[in-house]
Design a protein around this motif. Structure first.
Motif, mmCIF file in Angstrom:
data_model
loop_
_atom_site.group_PDB
_atom_site.id
_atom_site.type_symbol
_atom_site.label_atom_id
_atom_site.label_comp_id
_atom_site.label_asym_id
_atom_site.label_seq_id
_atom_site.Cartn_x
_atom_site.Cartn_y
_atom_site.Cartn_z
ATOM 1 N N HIS A 138 0.853 -1.196 -0.040
ATOM 2 C CA HIS A 138 0.100 -0.008 0.134
ATOM 3 C C HIS A 138 0.840 0.989 0.011
ATOM 4 C CE1 HIS A 138 -2.017 3.157 2.555
ATOM 5 N NE2 HIS A 138 -3.020 2.732 1.447
ATOM 6 N N GLU A 139 0.499 2.064 -0.645
ATOM 7 C CA GLU A 139 1.439 3.527 -0.797
ATOM 8 C C GLU A 139 0.447 4.463 -0.281
ATOM 9 O OE1 GLU A 139 4.625 4.364 -2.243
ATOM 10 O OE2 GLU A 139 3.861 5.636 -0.667
ATOM 11 N N ASN A 140 1.024 5.072 1.151
ATOM 12 C CA ASN A 140 0.447 5.802 1.909
ATOM 13 C C ASN A 140 0.697 7.302 1.407
ATOM 14 O OD1 ASN A 140 3.062 5.280 2.888
ATOM 15 N ND2 ASN A 140 2.394 6.568 4.897
ATOM 16 N N GLY B 161 5.654 4.289 6.556
ATOM 17 C CA GLY B 161 4.982 3.667 5.879
ATOM 18 C C GLY B 161 5.415 2.796 4.590
ATOM 19 N N ASP B 162 6.515 2.945 4.170
ATOM 20 C CA ASP B 162 7.451 2.445 2.934
ATOM 21 C C ASP B 162 7.789 1.207 3.597
ATOM 22 O OD1 ASP B 162 6.539 3.900 0.794
ATOM 23 O OD2 ASP B 162 8.200 5.494 1.520
ATOM 24 N N ARG B 163 7.030 0.228 4.062
ATOM 25 C CA ARG B 163 7.680 -1.051 4.499
ATOM 26 C C ARG B 163 7.999 -2.120 3.917
ATOM 27 N NH1 ARG B 163 3.050 0.397 6.889
ATOM 28 N NH2 ARG B 163 3.116 0.907 9.293
ATOM 29 N N ASP C 220 0.063 -1.170 4.739
ATOM 30 C CA ASP C 220 0.613 -2.228 4.417
ATOM 31 C C ASP C 220 0.246 -3.562 5.230
ATOM 32 O OD1 ASP C 220 2.336 -0.916 2.453
ATOM 33 O OD2 ASP C 220 3.717 -0.429 4.013
ATOM 34 N N ASP D 106 7.356 2.489 -1.647
ATOM 35 C CA ASP D 106 6.807 1.155 -2.130
ATOM 36 C C ASP D 106 6.417 1.183 -3.369
ATOM 37 O OD1 ASP D 106 7.250 0.213 0.456
ATOM 38 O OD2 ASP D 106 5.017 0.266 1.150
HETATM 39 CA CA CA Z 1 3.404 1.128 2.412
#
Ligand code: CA
Ligand code: G3P
Ligand code: CA
Length: 289
Positions: free
Chosen positions: A62-64, A73-75, A109, A258
């Motif tokens: 998922h791109e937050n 958020g870029d897990r 994510d 991501d």
């Molecule tokens: Ca993400």
């Protein structure tokens, strides 16, 4: 007695949606409990109907914040900036760290223990607009496809093992020599043309649609995890592949994140190298069977 009964239950908790379907005849899409070999119980979504059913949701990318560039958020790339000193980024593709919840898989994510615990043969992918409720995923999705070649048999049965063999790490190889496999797709919703049109015209000219590619490399040696729906024929793969290592040298950190370089020619513009708004604002749900 109760303890024997609980023990029985534990022993019989299925490890995958496929097992749930085959052993217990569950045939409805939705959330179920599964257990790993070592007894970790978790909840995830099962697609019990597509192409015979038995598909286990193991992850969502998922791109937050497309503007974040390897930040919070870029897990599935790096939450630690875009430095060459962190070439694997957060390492999520090949570690046992889990995060998120099934219910929120289109809002954040998600990675569950099934990602490394389940032995599977094929994958399915759904592109679902962000922030959709679980029971609406299937009807709100705009692209769904799966593999049928049983390619995971050649990579020790899941993506965790595949990415151990093919690390998502900056500097690990060159384009096009060191790409991982490109596997042909069967479409359950949409087709190769609608899939291709989600990406910008420049990258469309450098890809063939109707395949899922694992561990692609770009011109500068950055590594990406999944090119969803396409097989690269050129090397600017940062405009159509998701997930990656921690360093993207070209205009660093502009392609780090991501959804990598989906916004190179503007956010959601669908011109030049940029992806459409539709695919930029949709989670990539990954299933095993
Ligand atoms: Ca993400
Ligand atoms: O990936 C595209 C980039 O390498 C070249 O971009 O803006 O010079 O067309 P540009
Ligand atoms: Ca490029």
């Amino acid at each position: 007695n109760l303890s024997v009964c609980l023990k029985e239950l534990e022993y019989s908790t299925p490890r995958s949606c496929k097992e749930l379907k085959q052993r217990f005849d569950f045939n409805t899409d939705g959330l179920y409990y599964l257990s790993t070999a070592s007894g970790v119980v978790y909840q995830t979504y099962c697609d019990m109907t597509t192409a015979g059913g038995g598909w286990t949701l193991v992850a969502s990318v998922h791109e937050n914040n497309m503007y974040g560039k390897c930040t919070t958020g870029d897990r599935w790339s790096s939450q630690q900036g875009g430095s060459p000193n962190v070439p694997e980024g957060d390492g999520s593709w090949s570690n046992t760290v889990t995060f998120g919840t099934a219910e929120a898989a289109t809002s954040d994510d998600f990675k569950n223990p099934g990602y490394y615990d389940i032995t599977a043969e094929d994958v399915a992918v759904w592109h679902v607009p962000n922030n959709k409720r679980v029971d609406h995923w299937k009807v709100k999705s705009f692209l769904r496809y799966h593999t049928e070649t049983k390619f995971l048999n050649s990579y020790r049965g899941n993506l965790y093992n595949l990415f151990k063999l093919l690390p998502v790490k900056f500097g690990v190889g060159t384009c096009p020599t060191n790409h991982g496999p490109s596997v042909p797709l069967v479409y359950d919703l949409g087709d190769a043309t609608s899939n291709h049109n989600l990406y910008g015209p420049n990258i469309r000219a450098q890809t063939q649609s109707g395949f899922i590619t694992f561990r692609a490399i770009n011109t500068e040696g950055a590594a990406m995890a999944i090119c969803s729906g396409v097989k690269p024929t050129g090397c600017h793969n940062e405009h159509c592949c998701v997930g990656g290592g921690g360093h993207f040298p070209e205009a660093s950190p502009r392609q780090c994140g991501d959804f990598t370089g989906f916004d190179w020619d503007g956010y959601g513009t669908g011109v030049g190298w940029s992806a459409s708004k539709q695919v930029t604002e949709a989670a990539v749900l990954i299933f095993y069977r």
